[in-house]
Design an enzyme around this catalytic site. Structure first.
Site, PDB file in Angstrom:
ATOM      1  N   SER A  55      14.481  12.680 -11.941  1.00  0.00           N
ATOM      2  CA  SER A  55      14.669  11.977 -13.205  1.00  0.00           C
ATOM      3  C   SER A  55      13.370  11.285 -13.547  1.00  0.00           C
ATOM      4  CB  SER A  55      15.769  10.913 -13.103  1.00  0.00           C
ATOM      5  OG  SER A  55      17.036  11.497 -13.215  1.00  0.00           O
ATOM      6  N   GLU A  62       5.186   5.593 -29.406  1.00  0.00           N
ATOM      7  CA  GLU A  62       6.023   6.145 -30.482  1.00  0.00           C
ATOM      8  C   GLU A  62       7.493   6.264 -30.082  1.00  0.00           C
ATOM      9  OE1 GLU A  62       3.395   7.646 -29.048  1.00  0.00           O
ATOM     10  OE2 GLU A  62       1.797   7.507 -30.549  1.00  0.00           O
ATOM     11  N   SER A  63       7.880   5.940 -28.886  1.00  0.00           N
ATOM     12  CA  SER A  63       9.270   5.867 -28.366  1.00  0.00           C
ATOM     13  C   SER A  63       9.373   6.390 -26.927  1.00  0.00           C
ATOM     14  CB  SER A  63      10.318   6.461 -29.289  1.00  0.00           C
ATOM     15  OG  SER A  63      10.447   5.645 -30.451  1.00  0.00           O
ATOM     16  N   HIS A  68      15.764  15.059 -16.874  1.00  0.00           N
ATOM     17  CA  HIS A  68      16.635  15.083 -15.699  1.00  0.00           C
ATOM     18  C   HIS A  68      16.779  16.550 -15.306  1.00  0.00           C
ATOM     19  CE1 HIS A  68      17.679  10.917 -16.463  1.00  0.00           C
ATOM     20  NE2 HIS A  68      17.884  11.252 -17.724  1.00  0.00           N
ATOM     21  N   CYS A  83       9.070   7.823 -33.307  1.00  0.00           N
ATOM     22  CA  CYS A  83       9.089   7.208 -34.631  1.00  0.00           C
ATOM     23  C   CYS A  83       7.707   7.307 -35.262  1.00  0.00           C
ATOM     24  CB  CYS A  83       9.518   5.752 -34.525  1.00  0.00           C
ATOM     25  SG  CYS A  83       8.475   4.827 -33.396  1.00  0.00           S
TER      26      CYS A  83
END
Lengths: 126, 126
Positions: A55, A62-63, A68, A83
């Site tokens: 994981s 930007e986010s 996983h 974003c």
């Protein structure tokens, strides 16, 4: 409808188990994908779960990117949420090839419907 | 169709800006939400972006929780991805209330279509 962010949900199927169970490989390829997209990496964390699976999360300015993996099924779930103006398709194409997926699906979701905001959307200055 | 994981995309609108711009508050409430869901927290990282907004990720054994906030629009984007048996609805209800959202939306996505796996799906032993 106008949205603040784009969220791509990437499903990779039929990938080699030895790639999906190698945390260093997954870490390296996810960071390379972020750079391919010209995203600004803030922090990157990857975990290997015994006996199986990796994981990982990369927070970008930007986010985020997350992954996983389930080596036992040849499957990896990847999310790319942004974003800002980054080249998401480049990252997706890069990851499909790097993880050697024989089939894949991408779902594209809009996040943050602008008409529901408490004030008019104006892009942030970077 | 049978899926390996569930992914809930939560849109919170019309939340107080002072809550969405407080990294300690967001960190605390996201971790409380993970505990409400009885998720196993592996690692938690939150970042405050100047002048606005918080981004955070909690890696749980069952997958992840992420949040990104835009205080200027009263908006928060939350993702909860799980491949295990956790109480997702509890966490969602908790976060809607904690962040005082006047409206919200939840999109539920299946992740990992079992019929595309390289072998038959058998739940991992925990």
């Amino acid at each position: 409808m106008k949205y603040l962010g784009k969220h791509y949900l990437l499903e990779l199927y039929d990938c080699p188990a030895e790639l999906l169970s190698d945390p260093n490989f997954i870490d390296k390829k996810m960071n390379e994908a972020a750079r391919e997209m010209e995203a600004s990496i803030v922090e990157s964390n990857f975990h290997h779960f015994n006996p199986l699976g990796v994981s990982g999360v990369i927070i970008i300015k930007e986010s985020h990117l997350t992954i996983h993996t389930w080596p036992e099924y040849g499957y990896a779930a990847i999310d790319i949420f942004t974003c800002g103006k980054i080249y998401m398709e480049r990252g997706i194409d890069f990851l499909i090839e790097a993880l050697n997926a024989k089939s894949s699906e991408v779902k594209k979701m809009g996040r943050g419907a602008a008409h529901k905001f408490t004030q008019t959307m104006v892009p942030r200055k970077s």
